[in-house]
Design an enzyme around this catalytic site. Structure first.
Site, PDB file in Angstrom:
ATOM      1  CG  HIS A  83      -0.502   0.261   2.506  1.00 51.01           C
ATOM      2  ND1 HIS A  83      -0.266  -0.724   3.440  1.00 51.01           N
ATOM      3  CD2 HIS A  83      -0.193   1.429   3.140  1.00 51.01           C
ATOM      4  CE1 HIS A  83       0.146  -0.184   4.566  1.00 51.01           C
ATOM      5  NE2 HIS A  83       0.208   1.122   4.418  1.00 51.01           N
ATOM      6  CG  ASP A 219       0.366  -4.095   2.794  1.00 51.81           C
ATOM      7  OD1 ASP A 219       0.900  -3.615   1.774  1.00 51.81           O
ATOM      8  OD2 ASP A 219      -0.376  -3.440   3.532  1.00 51.81           O
ATOM      9  CB  SER A 645       2.639   1.861   6.373  1.00 53.51           C
ATOM     10  OG  SER A 645       1.363   1.914   6.955  1.00 53.51           O
TER      11      SER A 645
END
Length: 715
Positions: A83, A219, A645
């Protein structure tokens, strides 16, 4: 007696092995290092952060200003989240070559794809410059004067502090303005796309699974840093070579078990752990519900269109994910704050704080802080709500209003800076707006606008609502604007900018869409922004004094860590399951079996590639499986937030065991109130990353440049 000593020993170890907090890596020696070692860490604080020697901080860059990455080879290969690389993957995708759907792998360096404006930033050194920044500030009377002096000092110290020609000095504030640190940084500007799995792996579960556990998302994405021949930052050039890092992370596939030590390094964006109880209550009862309702309405419209059209799905994939991310986060945050009784916990802290103030004889300095907070937050409530509505509707979620706001800013430039500045901005807008309209669909935006403008008119504090939105018919207003405004297409937008300044301004003010955003903005600027800014400045000053008092009246064992501010931090904890609700217990690991249990053929969120199904059926996991199962994700008690992230998840020896990508839904409140009981960060297991690269993609070239730590052989 022996039993009592044992209990005391266990108590001491427990209190010295606390978890949570976002710690500055240059200040880990002492309490933090002791806590980390009591949790099981096998390395030293010097190995995490060192000025004179290579250390882990040299392998953890900030990725493109908003995420984190980690260097995993001596050829500048970096790993981050899918992402985090999503915009890049989307920008290189077309209907014919859909890297979102199919994935992408460079099987040799010549196939790696350059990316305009993609950067990574490394921290070289951290120094405390608090004394220099606060020089001459205390004697000033008003908060505005203090802030001005601080900014002048920051500029002076930034410019005068030593650095190399290719480096930058950046000063950031900590503890709400009670500490200032100087970061010497290096920013690399040639970062190339190396690989990413298809979204059915990298985004598996999509928005349904976002912020929740159990999770089964691979991810991750891969990039490579390139440098000039001297290993220094340089703009893209075919002559650039792979970056030679000072440090890179070996990747361990030795395995994990519950209660293992974990550490996460990265650039957490923003937390507000020391807000007073009245502010937290306002978030729960007023601000979060409003923002959730707005985004919920926008997302439902976008989702409906994306499910019907592959072209719209590509156009809106990144925008939808961005909007959905915090929509769901706010829902979980509110739920967690209520479940943990955060307001009551804050009130208890404040009662104890007040007692400390009295005991220390500091009533004249700190005795009225909590009363002043109560007064200010009560007064700012409607202004804060109006601000959130304007931001969410006009600036973020209604695209016609967002692009119209750019034109409003253009008119203001003419009024404030004159003809030349106007012309420069106009030309930049005209040539730079292509990217916006490339991913714009008028039917989607029309339907979103109708929903949001109705909410705005109904729920915006009435005393601030512009005349243009009083007693409106939302469908009729929508039809009028989307039929008559030129803001709905690239060609018509450009036509508004043709001519001299007088002609352009006249055309803008005759446009229905522009008229609306101008009336909304002027009402906000006149009726809301000045008073909000005034009250917010008071709260900033109060918060700084409150934080100063907390630091002054606390013991070191109270573990008062600075709020996140997008600077490099370290957090540590243990691999740990949790109990979100009565009768529900979550284990800390998930496996490929769970992907197959969720698998829905052809579904937008839960489809699975055939090759992954084949690998599952044959149990062809290579060295990455354990006991016939393929690990996918795991959770731990590390204290993370947005910006973490892509952060490396590290074991006790500093080896990479995964990468952070999310938090559990019940624990998203950790931005405001961290609880080790329910706050968990979610990580992709490094073994699943390697399995996808190796077995699924067949990218042996990537595997071969990694340093992989194998499980110890059984004797």
């Amino acid at each position: 007696m022996r039993f009592i000593k044992l209990l005391l020993l266990l108590f001491v170890i427990q209190t010295q092995a606390q978890q949570g907090g976002m710690w500055i890596p240059s200040l880990l020696k002492g309490m933090n290092e002791t806590e980390m070692k009591n949790l099981g860490m096998k390395i030293s604080a010097e190995e995490i952060y060192s000025v004179n020697n290579s250390s882990m901080k040299d392998a953890v860059p900030q990725f493109n200003g908003g995420c984190t990455a980690e260097v995993i080879s001596d050829k500048g290969l970096i790993l981050t989240n899918h992402h985090c690389g999503f915009d890049v993957i989307q920008n290189h995708s077309t209907v014919e070559h859909d890297y979102l759907q199919d994935g992408f792998w460079a099987y040799k360096m010549e196939e790696e794809i350059p990316n305009k404006d993609l950067v990574v930033m490394f921290v070289v050194q951290i120094d405390d410059v608090t004394t220099k920044i606060l020089e001459g500030v205390a004697s000033l009377s008003s908060e505005a004067e203090k802030q001005k002096k601080i900014q002048e000092n920051i500029a002076s110290v930034t410019n005068s502090s030593p650095k190399e020609a290719w480096q930058e000095n950046k000063i950031r504030t900590f503890y709400d303005g009670n500490q200032y640190l100087l970061f010497v940084t290096e920013t690399y500007k040639d970062v190339r796309f190396v690989g990413a799995p298809p979204s059915s792996i990298g985004k598996f579960g999509s928005d349904t699974d976002n912020w929740v556990w159990p999770r089964h998302t691979g991810d991750f994405s891969l990039f490579r840093i390139y440098a000039d021949k001297n290993n220094r930052p340089a703009a893209y050039s075919a002559d650039n070579v792979p970056y030679k890092p000072k440090h890179f992370f070996p990747i361990s596939i030795a395995g994990l078990k519950e209660n293992d030590f974990t550490m996460v390094m990265g650039y957490p964006g923003r937390t507000t752990e020391y807000l007073p109880s009245v502010a937290v209550n306002q978030i729960i009862e007023t601000l979060n519900p409003a923002k959730i309702e707005i985004r919920d309405a926008a997302l439902k419209v976008q989702d409906r269109f994306m499910r019907k059209s592959q072209a719209i799905k590509i156009q809106y994939a990144s925008k939808y994910a961005s909007v959905a991310n915090y929509w769901k986060k706010w829902i979980g945050e509110t739920k967690g704050l209520k479940k943990s009784n955060a307001v009551a916990a804050k009130q208890k802290f404040e009662k104890e704080f007040q007692e400390k103030v009295i005991k220390a004889g500091k009533q004249s300095e700190y005795g009225n802080l909590l009363t002043d907070f109560e007064k200010n937050y009560t007064e700012i409530k409607d202004y804060a709500l109006a601000r959130d509505y304007f931001t969410e509707v006009a600036l973020r979620n209604s695209e016609i209003l967002t692009v119209g706001y750019k034109l409003y800013q253009l008119e203001q430039i003419l009024n404030s800076k004159g003809e030349q500045s106007f012309t420069d901005r106009k030309n930049n807008l005209s040539t730079g707006i292509d990217e916006f309209y490339k991913d714009y669909n008028v039917d989607v935006d029309r339907n979103v606008f109708e929903q949001l403008i109705g909410l705005y008119a109904a729920n915006y504090p009435k005393q601030f609502l512009p005349e243009s939105l009083k007693n409106i018919d939302a469908p009729k207003l929508t039809a009028d604007i989307f039929t008559n405004s030129k803001l709905t297409s690239l060609q018509n937008f450009r036509s508004l900018l043709e001519g001299d300044s007088k002609t352009v301004i006249e055309k803008l003010n005759n446009d229905k869409g522009y008229q609306l955003i101008k009336s909304m903005t002027e009402a906000f600027s006149k009726n809301v922004a000045p008073k909000y800014d005034e009250l917010n400045l008071k709260n900033i000053a109060l918060q700084r004094t409150y934080m100063k008092a907390i630091l002054e009246l606390s013991q070191k064992s109270d573990r008062i860590f600075p709020d996140a501010n997008s600077t490099l931090r370290v957090t540590y904890g243990k691999v740990k399951g949790y109990k979100p609700n009565d009768g529900v217990v979550y284990e800390p690991f998930t496996y490929l079996d769970g992907i197959m249990e969720k698998y829905i053929p052809g579904d937008y969120e839960f489809d699975v590639p055939k090759k992954l199904i084949d690998l599952y059926n044959t149990k062809d996991y290579g060295n990455y499986g354990v006991n016939g199962k393929m690990p996918v994700c795991f959770i731990a008690t590390n204290h993370t937030t947005g910006g973490n992230s892509g952060s490396p998840a590290l074991d006790a020896k500093g080896n990479l065991i995964g990468l952070n990508f999310d938090r559990v839904w019940e624990g998203t409140m950790s931005d405001v109130y961290y609880s080790p009981e329910i706050c968990r960060n979610i990580m992709v297991d490094a073994r699943y990353v390697l399995f996808i690269i190796d077995k699924f993609a067949g990218a042996k070239n990537i595997i071969n440049e990694l340093k992989i730590i194998q499980p110890a052989k059984k004797k």
